[in-house]
Write an enzyme that holds these catalytic residues in place. Structure first.
Site, PDB file in Angstrom:
ATOM      1  N   ASP A   1      28.252   5.933  64.714  1.00  0.00           N
ATOM      2  CA  ASP A   1      27.877   7.125  65.496  1.00  0.00           C
ATOM      3  C   ASP A   1      29.029   7.902  66.117  1.00  0.00           C
ATOM      4  O   ASP A   1      28.845   9.024  66.588  1.00  0.00           O
ATOM      5  CB  ASP A   1      26.847   6.744  66.581  1.00  0.00           C
ATOM      6  CG  ASP A   1      27.339   5.656  67.540  1.00  0.00           C
ATOM      7  OD1 ASP A   1      28.566   5.529  67.740  1.00  0.00           O
ATOM      8  OD2 ASP A   1      26.482   4.936  68.101  1.00  0.00           O
TER       9      ASP A   1
ATOM     10  N   HIS B   1      31.795  -0.380  59.483  1.00  0.00           N
ATOM     11  CA  HIS B   1      30.811   0.181  58.537  1.00  0.00           C
ATOM     12  C   HIS B   1      31.028   1.674  58.291  1.00  0.00           C
ATOM     13  O   HIS B   1      30.114   2.373  57.887  1.00  0.00           O
ATOM     14  CB  HIS B   1      29.386  -0.080  59.044  1.00  0.00           C
ATOM     15  CG  HIS B   1      28.983  -1.523  58.972  1.00  0.00           C
ATOM     16  ND1 HIS B   1      27.986  -2.079  59.730  1.00  0.00           N
ATOM     17  CD2 HIS B   1      29.470  -2.537  58.201  1.00  0.00           C
ATOM     18  CE1 HIS B   1      27.873  -3.377  59.435  1.00  0.00           C
ATOM     19  NE2 HIS B   1      28.766  -3.674  58.525  1.00  0.00           N
TER      20      HIS B   1
ATOM     21  N   CYS C   1      36.954  13.075  43.205  1.00  0.00           N
ATOM     22  CA  CYS C   1      37.691  14.016  42.379  1.00  0.00           C
ATOM     23  C   CYS C   1      39.149  14.071  42.834  1.00  0.00           C
ATOM     24  O   CYS C   1      39.453  13.816  43.999  1.00  0.00           O
ATOM     25  CB  CYS C   1      37.046  15.408  42.426  1.00  0.00           C
ATOM     26  SG  CYS C   1      37.278  16.282  43.989  1.00  0.00           S
TER      27      CYS C   1
ATOM     28  N   CYS D   1      35.382  20.116  44.222  1.00  0.00           N
ATOM     29  CA  CYS D   1      34.958  20.143  42.811  1.00  0.00           C
ATOM     30  C   CYS D   1      33.525  20.622  42.636  1.00  0.00           C
ATOM     31  O   CYS D   1      33.057  20.773  41.506  1.00  0.00           O
ATOM     32  CB  CYS D   1      35.131  18.759  42.182  1.00  0.00           C
ATOM     33  SG  CYS D   1      33.930  17.544  42.761  1.00  0.00           S
TER      34      CYS D   1
ATOM     35  N   GLY E   1      26.127  -6.204  71.950  1.00  0.00           N
ATOM     36  CA  GLY E   1      25.050  -5.343  71.446  1.00  0.00           C
ATOM     37  C   GLY E   1      24.833  -5.409  69.949  1.00  0.00           C
ATOM     38  O   GLY E   1      24.469  -4.409  69.333  1.00  0.00           O
TER      39      GLY E   1
ATOM     40  N   GLU F   1      19.174  -9.862  74.541  1.00  0.00           N
ATOM     41  CA  GLU F   1      18.406 -11.046  74.130  1.00  0.00           C
ATOM     42  C   GLU F   1      19.313 -12.041  73.411  1.00  0.00           C
ATOM     43  O   GLU F   1      20.440 -11.691  73.045  1.00  0.00           O
ATOM     44  CB  GLU F   1      17.221 -10.642  73.241  1.00  0.00           C
ATOM     45  CG  GLU F   1      17.645  -9.917  71.996  1.00  0.00           C
ATOM     46  CD  GLU F   1      16.473  -9.332  71.212  1.00  0.00           C
ATOM     47  OE1 GLU F   1      15.446  -8.996  71.815  1.00  0.00           O
ATOM     48  OE2 GLU F   1      16.633  -9.207  69.983  1.00  0.00           O
TER      49      GLU F   1
HETATM   50  P1  OAD Z   1      20.633  -4.310  65.445  1.00  0.00           P
HETATM   51  O1  OAD Z   1      19.617  -3.247  65.618  1.00  0.00           O
HETATM   52  O2  OAD Z   1      20.422  -5.325  64.390  1.00  0.00           O
HETATM   53  O3  OAD Z   1      20.827  -5.088  66.814  1.00  0.00           O
HETATM   54  C1  OAD Z   1      21.007  -4.426  68.026  1.00  0.00           C
HETATM   55  C2  OAD Z   1      21.212  -5.468  69.098  1.00  0.00           C
HETATM   56  O4  OAD Z   1      21.470  -4.818  70.323  1.00  0.00           O
HETATM   57  C3  OAD Z   1      20.017  -6.401  69.321  1.00  0.00           C
HETATM   58  O5  OAD Z   1      20.464  -7.755  69.302  1.00  0.00           O
HETATM   59  C4  OAD Z   1      19.517  -6.010  70.717  1.00  0.00           C
HETATM   60  O6  OAD Z   1      19.021  -7.123  71.449  1.00  0.00           O
HETATM   61  C5  OAD Z   1      20.789  -5.489  71.346  1.00  0.00           C
HETATM   62  N1  OAD Z   1      20.624  -4.511  72.439  1.00  0.00           N
HETATM   63  C6  OAD Z   1      19.719  -3.499  72.557  1.00  0.00           C
HETATM   64  N2  OAD Z   1      19.947  -2.772  73.648  1.00  0.00           N
HETATM   65  C7  OAD Z   1      21.032  -3.312  74.273  1.00  0.00           C
HETATM   66  C8  OAD Z   1      21.769  -3.012  75.450  1.00  0.00           C
HETATM   67  N3  OAD Z   1      21.455  -1.973  76.237  1.00  0.00           N
HETATM   68  N4  OAD Z   1      22.815  -3.813  75.757  1.00  0.00           N
HETATM   69  C9  OAD Z   1      23.145  -4.869  74.972  1.00  0.00           C
HETATM   70  N5  OAD Z   1      22.496  -5.195  73.845  1.00  0.00           N
HETATM   71  C10 OAD Z   1      21.458  -4.442  73.494  1.00  0.00           C
HETATM   72  O7  OAD Z   1      22.063  -3.557  65.271  1.00  0.00           O
HETATM   73  P2  OAD Z   1      23.436  -4.134  64.715  1.00  0.00           P
HETATM   74  O8  OAD Z   1      23.622  -5.562  65.081  1.00  0.00           O
HETATM   75  O9  OAD Z   1      24.479  -3.180  65.119  1.00  0.00           O
HETATM   76  O10 OAD Z   1      24.599  -1.627  59.004  1.00  0.00           O
HETATM   77  O11 OAD Z   1      23.189  -4.028  63.164  1.00  0.00           O
HETATM   78  C11 OAD Z   1      24.205  -4.372  62.273  1.00  0.00           C
HETATM   79  C12 OAD Z   1      24.167  -3.485  61.054  1.00  0.00           C
HETATM   80  O12 OAD Z   1      22.856  -3.473  60.491  1.00  0.00           O
HETATM   81  C13 OAD Z   1      24.430  -2.015  61.347  1.00  0.00           C
HETATM   82  O13 OAD Z   1      25.810  -1.712  61.425  1.00  0.00           O
HETATM   83  C14 OAD Z   1      23.803  -1.347  60.167  1.00  0.00           C
HETATM   84  C15 OAD Z   1      22.507  -2.117  60.101  1.00  0.00           C
HETATM   85  O14 OAD Z   1      21.895  -2.159  58.864  1.00  0.00           O
HETATM   86  C16 OAD Z   1      24.972  -0.643  58.184  1.00  0.00           C
HETATM   87  O15 OAD Z   1      24.635   0.505  58.344  1.00  0.00           O
HETATM   88  C17 OAD Z   1      25.834  -1.105  57.054  1.00  0.00           C
END
Ligand code: OAD
Length: 243
Positions: free
Chosen positions: A101, A116, A128, A152, A188, A216
């Site tokens: 992001d 990522h 290209c 291209c 997170g 969590e």
């Molecule tokens: P997830 O959506 O799998 O996990 C988000 C985590 O953030 C969860 O464990 C939540 O409990 C936690 N969470 C939510 N709100 C929070 C807060 N305010 N403070 C702390 N923790 C919080 O996202 P990612 O682990 O980032 O890949 O996912 C990994 C990858 O899966 C991403 O980079 C993406 C996705 O498919 C690609 O795009 C290649």
């Protein structure tokens, strides 16, 4: 517990951090796997794979164009701000993010290791000869979907890592370098997606003190030295105030 951690951080240790979607949650960016997560409403295999793009580049670009529009209106939150501050305060601080992001960069963190990739980078699908290997493009929204390569006229694709694709070699090398640290934070992230999820365990195996911050428990929690349950924007703020 936070006092002890803050006392440890005051000794200017080498710090590495990996972040996931949870650090952007307080900015209003949807995570992937929670109750309102993106993968609840969209199937990754129809939007975030090379096969999906070849099958229907317009559909995939409509999704990315929509996400770019949503993200362009979001602002960094306290979690991004504290980490940006630490990147200036600590002499050896490295930040790896799985997030595409751009909010860590907008908060002012230097040298972000984008595990990522970035939704704000694009590349020519055919790579290209005239085009750079990837370039920054903040056009929102694109006037034409799918957008075309300005060099291209062929298709461009988002500079993100899709399912089934490997991590850029340079990014992997920098991430492995970051494992040699004194304190490694995983913040997170659900710790479900590999190889990103392996990094904290490898850092621990190399001797780092490992800390998780998450609302969590995750599969990593029990294996780390300290699992802090709560919102990243609140816990990081509290640690920072104790420094
Ligand atoms: P997830 O959506 O799998 O996990 C988000 C985590 O953030 C969860 O464990 C939540 O409990 C936690 N969470 C939510 N709100 C929070 C807060 N305010 N403070 C702390 N923790 C919080 O996202 P990612 O682990 O980032 O890949 O996912 C990994 C990858 O899966 C991403 O980079 C993406 C996705 O498919 C690609 O795009 C290649």
């Amino acid at each position: 517990m936070l006092d002890q951690l803050a006392a440890h951080l005051r000794r200017n240790p080498r710090i590495s951090v990996i972040t996931g979607a949870g650090v952007s949650a307080a900015s209003g960016v949807p995570t992937f796997r929670g109750p309102k997560g993106l993968w609840r409403n969209f199937r990754p295999e129809s939007l975030a794979t090379p096969e999906a793009f070849h099958r229907d580049p317009k559909l995939v670009w409509e999704w990315y164009n929509w996400r770019r529009q949503v993200l362009s209106e979001k602002k960094p939150n306290r979690a991004h701000e504290v980490l940006a501050k630490w990147s200036r305060r600590f002499s050896d601080f490295k930040l790896i993010t799985q997030n595409v992001d751009g909010l860590h960069e907008r908060a002012g963190t230097q040298n972000v290791i984008r595990f990522h990739g970035s939704i704000w980078e694009v590349l020519c699908l055919k790579r290209c000869e005239a085009s750079p290997s990837r370039w920054w493009d903040e056009t929102v929204p694109y006037p034409e979907i799918p957008p075309k390569c300005p060099y291209c006229g062929g298709l461009i694709r988002p500079g993100v890592v899709w399912f089934g694709e490997g991590i850029d070699q340079n990014v992997m090398r920098q991430s492995i370098e970051a494992l040699d640290c004194d304190v490694f934070f995983t913040i997170g992230t659900s710790s479900l997606v590999y190889p990103a999820a392996a990094l904290v365990h490898e850092a621990k195996a190399r001797g780092a003190y490992t800390v998780e911050i998450n609302v969590e428990a995750t599969p990593a929690s029990e294996q780390l030295d300290l699992a802090l349950q709560g919102a990243a924007e609140e816990i990081l703020d509290e640690i920072d105030r104790n420094l």
